[in-house]
Motif scaffolding. Structure first.
Motif: not given
Length: 188
Positions: A2-25
């Motif tokens: 799956p892409p970094r900018f997906s709607a999958l949840k990682i630790g309760g957060e959407r992957a796209y939100d984490l990726a936009r914040e510059g976090e390593a997803v």
């Protein structure tokens, strides 16, 4: 993958939100169902057209990316067109422009053909009818215990109706009916 900018949840957060914040997803690869992947046209040495029939959760753009990597190049999607979802195909579709352009008389005449009832979208699911008391509990988001000798032996997702009206999509697990999506539809 799956892409970094997906709607999958990682630790309760959407992957796209984490990726936009510059976090390593880091998203784990997952299995998907590809029923058909066919090359239908090679437009030129750098462009091709494919038809894909796939199961839910498949990221078609990620599939193109991964195919490109496997071929030793950079694969991407220039245009993506969904031609069907479940039992709904293009033959049942009407463009938004066409719908908006209908006169009121045409709209009334086409209403049954142009706009299918909500029940059409859940027709592939097993159907379960419940009493009005159980329906009220489900509508409040409460689970209902399926009990008694006439209790259905089911597991998984079901459409739930009461008094001929669709009220919810629910999941049956260990004899319990748990509402997952509740509908507040006008009753006929």
């Amino acid at each position: 993958m799956p892409p970094r900018f997906s709607a999958l949840k990682i630790g309760g957060e959407r992957a796209y939100d984490l990726a936009r914040e510059g976090e390593a997803v880091e998203i784990a690869p997952r299995s998907v169902e590809i029923h058909r992947l066919e090359l239908i046209e090679a437009l030129d040495p750098d462009h091709t057209k494919f038809i894909a029939e796939c199961g839910k959760g498949t990221y078609v753009r990620a599939l193109a990316r991964d195919l490109g990597r496997a071929a030793g190049c950079f694969g991407h999607v220039a245009a993506l067109r969904r031609t069907g979802v479940g039992s709904f195909g293009e033959d049942l579709a009407m463009s938004l422009d066409r719908l908006q352009g209908l006169s009121s008389g045409e709209a009334v005449a086409l209403e049954g053909a142009a706009l299918l009832p909500v029940e059409a979208g859940v027709a592939a699911l097993p159907a379960l009818r419940v009493s009005s008391g159980d329906a009220a509990r489900l509508m409040r988001g409460q689970a209902v215990l399926l009990r008694g000798r006439d209790a259905p032996v089911l597991a998984g997702w079901v459409s739930v109706s009461s008094q001929s009206a669709l009220i919810a999509l629910a999941e049956v697990e260990k004899g319990e009916l748990r509402p997952r999506r509740i509908f507040n539809l006008p009753r006929a």
